[in-house]
Design a protein around this motif. Structure first.
Motif, short mmCIF file in Angstrom:
data_model
loop_
_atom_site.label_atom_id
_atom_site.label_comp_id
_atom_site.label_asym_id
_atom_site.label_seq_id
_atom_site.Cartn_x
_atom_site.Cartn_y
_atom_site.Cartn_z
N VAL A 1 -12.66 -3.21 -8.02
CA VAL A 1 -11.56 -3.52 -7.09
C VAL A 1 -10.55 -2.38 -7.18
CG1 VAL A 1 -9.64 -5.09 -6.58
CG2 VAL A 1 -11.83 -6.01 -7.35
N PRO A 2 -10.29 -1.69 -6.05
CA PRO A 2 -9.35 -0.57 -6.09
C PRO A 2 -7.90 -1.02 -6.19
CG PRO A 2 -10.06 -0.94 -3.83
CD PRO A 2 -10.80 -1.94 -4.69
N ALA A 3 -7.04 -0.11 -6.60
CA ALA A 3 -5.60 -0.41 -6.65
C ALA A 3 -5.08 -0.69 -5.24
CB ALA A 3 -4.84 0.76 -7.26
N CYS A 4 -4.40 -1.80 -5.10
CA CYS A 4 -3.81 -2.14 -3.79
C CYS A 4 -2.79 -1.07 -3.38
CB CYS A 4 -3.11 -3.49 -3.86
SG CYS A 4 -3.98 -4.75 -4.81
N ALA A 5 -2.08 -0.55 -4.37
CA ALA A 5 -1.02 0.42 -4.11
C ALA A 5 -1.53 1.65 -3.37
CB ALA A 5 -0.37 0.84 -5.43
N ALA A 6 -2.81 1.97 -3.56
CA ALA A 6 -3.37 3.17 -2.91
C ALA A 6 -3.24 3.09 -1.40
CB ALA A 6 -4.83 3.34 -3.30
N CYS A 7 -3.37 1.91 -0.83
CA CYS A 7 -3.27 1.77 0.62
C CYS A 7 -1.96 1.10 1.06
CB CYS A 7 -4.44 0.96 1.16
SG CYS A 7 -6.03 1.80 1.00
N HIS A 8 -1.49 0.15 0.27
CA HIS A 8 -0.30 -0.61 0.70
C HIS A 8 1.00 0.00 0.17
CE1 HIS A 8 -2.58 -3.76 2.73
NE2 HIS A 8 -3.43 -3.71 1.72
N GLY A 9 0.87 1.09 -0.60
CA GLY A 9 2.06 1.80 -1.08
C GLY A 9 2.54 1.32 -2.43
#
Ligand code: HEC
Ligand code: HEC
Length: 207
Positions: A139-147
Motif C-alpha cells: 500500500v503506497p503512502a497516501c501523502a504521495a498523491c494527496h499531499g
C-alpha cells in the motif's frame, strides 16, 4: 464589489490549477450555481459545503477539477456505489457542463472546514499509514498523491477534514470496485478494515 473578488479568485484558481474551465466567468452559470448550492446542494452538503452530517461529504475547499469529474461521473452513472446512485445520480442528471463548472468553482473557492479531534491512538496509527503506506502489502503512502497536508496535489482530491465515516465508506467502495477507479482500487486492495478506519480518523482530524 463581490463580483470583482469572485473574478479575481477565479483567475487565481485558474492560474493555480491550470484549469481551463471556459464557463467559469459566465455570470449566468455562476448565478445558477449559487442558487443551486444554497437551495439544493446545501440541504445535504451544508452551508458553503461544510456539512455536519458524516453521510454527506464536505465540498468546501475541494479541488475544482476533481469536483467536475465527480459530477460528470454521477451524471454519466459511472460512480456507482449505493449512495452515489441514491443521492447524486438524480441531482447531477440534468446539470449542464457550465453549471457543473460553476458549482465546482463555488465549492473550491470556499474555506475548508476545520479538522475534528478523534480517538488519539487510532489517529496516530492512521498518520503512519497516511505518510508511509503499508509497505509489507504494497500500500503506497497516501501523502504521495494527496499531499503531505492532505490538501490534495494537482487534481488529486483534498482529504483533510473530510468525515471519517465517508472516507471509510469510499475506501471500502474502491476496494470492492463499487466505486470503480483503478488507482484507488490498487491502493485500497491491501488495506484491512481497521487500517482504513485509522487513516479515516486521522484525515477527519486534519485542518
Ligand atoms: C439529498 C442529499 C444530497 C443533495 C441534495 C446533494 N448531494 Fe451531493 N452527495 C450526497 C451524498 C450522500 C454523497 C456521497 C455519495 C457517495 O457516498 O458516493 C454526495 C456526493 C457528492 C459529491 C462527491 C464528493 C466527493 O468528495 O467525491 C459531489 C461533488 C457532490 N455530491 C456535489 C453536489 C452538488 C453540486 C449538489 C447540488 C447540485 C449536490 N451534491 C446535492 C448527497 C446529496
Ligand atoms: C497514486 C496516487 C494515489 C495514492 C497513493 C492514493 N490515492 Fe486516494 N485518490 C487518488 C485519486 C486519483 C483519487 C480520485 C478518484 C476519482 O477520480 O474518483 C483518489 C480518491 C481518494 C478518496 C475519495 C475522496 C472523495 O472525496 O471521495 C479517498 C478517501 C482516498 N483517495 C484515500 C486515499 C488513502 C487513504 C490513501 C492511502 C492509503 C490514498 N488515497 C492513496 C489517488 C491516490
Amino acid at each position: 464589489m463581490m463580483n470583482k473578488y469572485l473574478t479575481l479568485a477565479t483567475l487565481l484558481l485558474t492560474l493555480m490549477t491550470g484549469a481551463s474551465l471556459a464557463d467559469e466567468t459566465d455570470p449566468v452559470a455562476h448565478a445558477t450555481a449559487v442558487r443551486l448550492a444554497v437551495g439544493i446542494c446545501g440541504t445535504c452538503h451544508g452551508p458553503r459545503g461544510i456539512s455536519q452530517q458524516p453521510k454527506y461529504p464536505r465540498l468546501a475547499g475541494q479541488n475544482a477539477n476533481y469536483l467536475v469529474a465527480q459530477l460528470k461521473a454521477f451524471r454519466g452513472q459511472t460512480r456507482g456505489d449505493p449512495d452515489a446512485i441514491g443521492y447524486m445520480w438524480g441531482v447531477a442528471g440534468n446539470l449542464e457542463d457550465s453549471t457543473m463548472d460553476a458549482l465546482a468553482q463555488y465549492y473550491s473557492g470556499q474555506t475548508a472546514g476545520s479538522g475534528r479531534g478523534g480517538d488519539s491512538a487510532l489517529t496516530a496509527r492512521g498518520k503512519i499509514i497516511y505518510e508511509q503506506g503499508v509497505a509489507a502489502v504494497g500500500v503506497p503512502a497516501c501523502a504521495a498523491c494527496h499531499g503531505p497536508d492532505a490538501h490534495g496535489i494537482g487534481d488529486f482530491p483534498r482529504l483533510a477534514g473530510q468525515h471519517a465515516q465517508y472516507v471509510l465508506k469510499q475506501l471500502n467502495s474502491f476496494q470492492s470496485n463499487m466505486r470503480n477507479v483503478a488507482v484507488m482500487h490498487g491502493v485500497a486492495q491491501g488495506l484491512k478494515t481497521e487500517e482504513m478506519s485509522a487513516v479515516a480518523e486521522f484525515l477527519e482530524s486534519q485542518p
